[in-house]
Design a protein around this motif. Structure first.
Motif, PDB file in Angstrom:
ATOM      1  N   THR A  80       0.643  -1.039  -0.117  1.00  0.00           N
ATOM      2  CA  THR A  80      -0.270   0.127  -0.003  1.00  0.00           C
ATOM      3  C   THR A  80       1.146   1.612  -0.017  1.00  0.00           C
ATOM      4  OG1 THR A  80      -0.208   0.145   2.169  1.00  0.00           O
ATOM      5  CG2 THR A  80      -1.552  -1.215   1.067  1.00  0.00           C
ATOM      6  N   GLY A  81       0.026   2.319  -0.120  1.00  0.00           N
ATOM      7  CA  GLY A  81       0.829   3.701  -0.194  1.00  0.00           C
ATOM      8  C   GLY A  81       0.868   4.332   1.071  1.00  0.00           C
ATOM      9  N   LYS A  82       1.910   3.684   2.219  1.00  0.00           N
ATOM     10  CA  LYS A  82       1.835   4.184   3.217  1.00  0.00           C
ATOM     11  C   LYS A  82       3.747   4.473   3.163  1.00  0.00           C
ATOM     12  CE  LYS A  82      -1.142   1.259   6.125  1.00  0.00           C
ATOM     13  NZ  LYS A  82      -1.670   0.689   6.898  1.00  0.00           N
ATOM     14  N   TRP A  83       3.741   5.479   4.284  1.00  0.00           N
ATOM     15  CA  TRP A  83       5.168   6.037   4.213  1.00  0.00           C
ATOM     16  C   TRP A  83       6.147   5.548   4.951  1.00  0.00           C
ATOM     17  CZ3 TRP A  83       4.294  11.964   3.668  1.00  0.00           C
ATOM     18  CH2 TRP A  83       3.912  12.219   2.711  1.00  0.00           C
ATOM     19  N   ALA A  84       7.535   5.243   4.318  1.00  0.00           N
ATOM     20  CA  ALA A  84       8.796   4.707   5.516  1.00  0.00           C
ATOM     21  C   ALA A  84       8.688   5.844   6.469  1.00  0.00           C
ATOM     22  CB  ALA A  84       9.715   4.931   5.081  1.00  0.00           C
ATOM     23  N   MET A  85       8.889   5.402   8.058  1.00  0.00           N
ATOM     24  CA  MET A  85       8.911   6.697   8.966  1.00  0.00           C
ATOM     25  C   MET A  85      10.444   7.921   8.853  1.00  0.00           C
ATOM     26  SD  MET A  85       8.332   7.316  12.248  1.00  0.00           S
ATOM     27  CE  MET A  85       7.264   5.411  12.638  1.00  0.00           C
ATOM     28  N   GLU A  86      11.114   7.360   7.804  1.00  0.00           N
ATOM     29  CA  GLU A  86      11.721   8.323   7.363  1.00  0.00           C
ATOM     30  C   GLU A  86      11.126   9.744   6.436  1.00  0.00           C
ATOM     31  OE1 GLU A  86      15.581   9.486   4.958  1.00  0.00           O
ATOM     32  OE2 GLU A  86      15.225   7.567   5.295  1.00  0.00           O
ATOM     33  N   ARG A  87      10.706   9.034   5.601  1.00  0.00           N
ATOM     34  CA  ARG A  87       9.817  10.243   5.292  1.00  0.00           C
ATOM     35  C   ARG A  87       8.649  10.638   6.049  1.00  0.00           C
ATOM     36  NH1 ARG A  87       6.674   9.065  -0.322  1.00  0.00           N
ATOM     37  NH2 ARG A  87       5.832  10.897  -0.459  1.00  0.00           N
ATOM     38  N   GLN A  88       7.736   9.774   7.084  1.00  0.00           N
ATOM     39  CA  GLN A  88       6.849  10.414   8.357  1.00  0.00           C
ATOM     40  C   GLN A  88       7.777  11.856   8.369  1.00  0.00           C
ATOM     41  OE1 GLN A  88       4.491   8.284   9.936  1.00  0.00           O
ATOM     42  NE2 GLN A  88       4.984   6.703   8.504  1.00  0.00           N
ATOM     43  N   VAL A  89       9.237  11.263   9.096  1.00  0.00           N
ATOM     44  CA  VAL A  89       9.673  12.043  10.183  1.00  0.00           C
ATOM     45  C   VAL A  89       9.804  13.587   9.222  1.00  0.00           C
ATOM     46  CG1 VAL A  89      12.264  12.622  11.034  1.00  0.00           C
ATOM     47  CG2 VAL A  89      11.062  10.920  11.502  1.00  0.00           C
ATOM     48  N   ARG A  90      10.681  13.154   8.024  1.00  0.00           N
ATOM     49  CA  ARG A  90      10.919  14.778   7.479  1.00  0.00           C
ATOM     50  C   ARG A  90       9.907  15.543   6.966  1.00  0.00           C
ATOM     51  NH1 ARG A  90      13.407  10.809   3.006  1.00  0.00           N
ATOM     52  NH2 ARG A  90      11.796  11.371   1.886  1.00  0.00           N
ATOM     53  N   LEU A  91       8.568  14.827   6.792  1.00  0.00           N
ATOM     54  CA  LEU A  91       6.836  16.214   6.402  1.00  0.00           C
ATOM     55  C   LEU A  91       7.145  16.691   7.886  1.00  0.00           C
ATOM     56  CD1 LEU A  91       4.276  16.594   4.569  1.00  0.00           C
ATOM     57  CD2 LEU A  91       3.380  15.106   5.864  1.00  0.00           C
TER      58      LEU A  91
END
Length: 188
Positions: free
Chosen positions: A104-115
């Motif tokens: 699915t299109g869930k985001w990796a943790m690193e991407r969540q942190v950057r956002l």
């Protein structure tokens, strides 16, 4: 252990286990084929009840290697002996041309942190045009990111892992832990 050696181990030993310690959301989005998700937070939460019923080799995986190293320390304290960490994590695995499964299109943790970090910094800087003290918020996040890099930990990632889509449902915990702890005579 680098990608090539992990692939050799998985090919040569059917009992070798590939355990991904990222959040369920990250695992759903992208994973190494044949890996099992046992999130680091679940390992921490169930620390006192985790013990191996096998001596199979276990390769720990995360996004970059940092959480897998933390999992290795925890599991070594609980009696696991044949533990190794995939160097570079899933990102390193992909860079070497090894296969991944996408979900699915869930985001990796690193991407969540950057956002989240980027959004807070942007809001702080823009808000400081009207309320000058808000620039301190941007400085606070910058300091947190610097601390994160120096210590190879991330407080924001720990907080984001508590969000519902990053959590392991309680009813799944025993099954997830079994992928790590149970004896599996037949191999993967």
């Amino acid at each position: 252990m680098d990608t090539g050696r992990v692939r050799e181990l998985l090919d040569s030993d059917p009992r070798a286990r590939l355990i991904d310690v990222r959040t369920p959301g990250e695992f759903e989005a992208e994973r190494i084929p044949g890996s099992h998700n046992v999130p680091l937070d679940l390992l921490r939460e169930r620390r006192s009840s985790i013990s191996p019923a096998h001596t199979d080799p276990v390769v720990l995986v995360c996004g970059s290697g940092a959480r897998a190293e933390q999992a290795r320390d925890l599991l070594e304290d609980n009696g696991f002996q044949r533990l190794t960490v995939l160097s570079g994590g899933v990102g390193g695995w992909q860079e070497q041309g090894a296969p991944v499964e996408r979900g699915t299109g869930k985001w990796a943790m690193e991407r969540q942190v950057r956002l989240v970090a980027g959004s807070i910094v942007l809001a702080g800087v823009l808000g400081s045009l009207r309320y000058p003290k808000l620039k301190l918020l941007a400085g606070f996040i910058g300091g947190g990111l610097t601390f994160s890099a120096l210590t190879n930990t991330c407080g924001m990632a720990r907080l984001l892992s508590l969000l519902p889509y990053n959590r392991t449902p309680a009813q799944d915990a025993p099954g997830l832990l079994a992928a790590l702890t149970a004896d599996n005579a037949a191999g993967r």
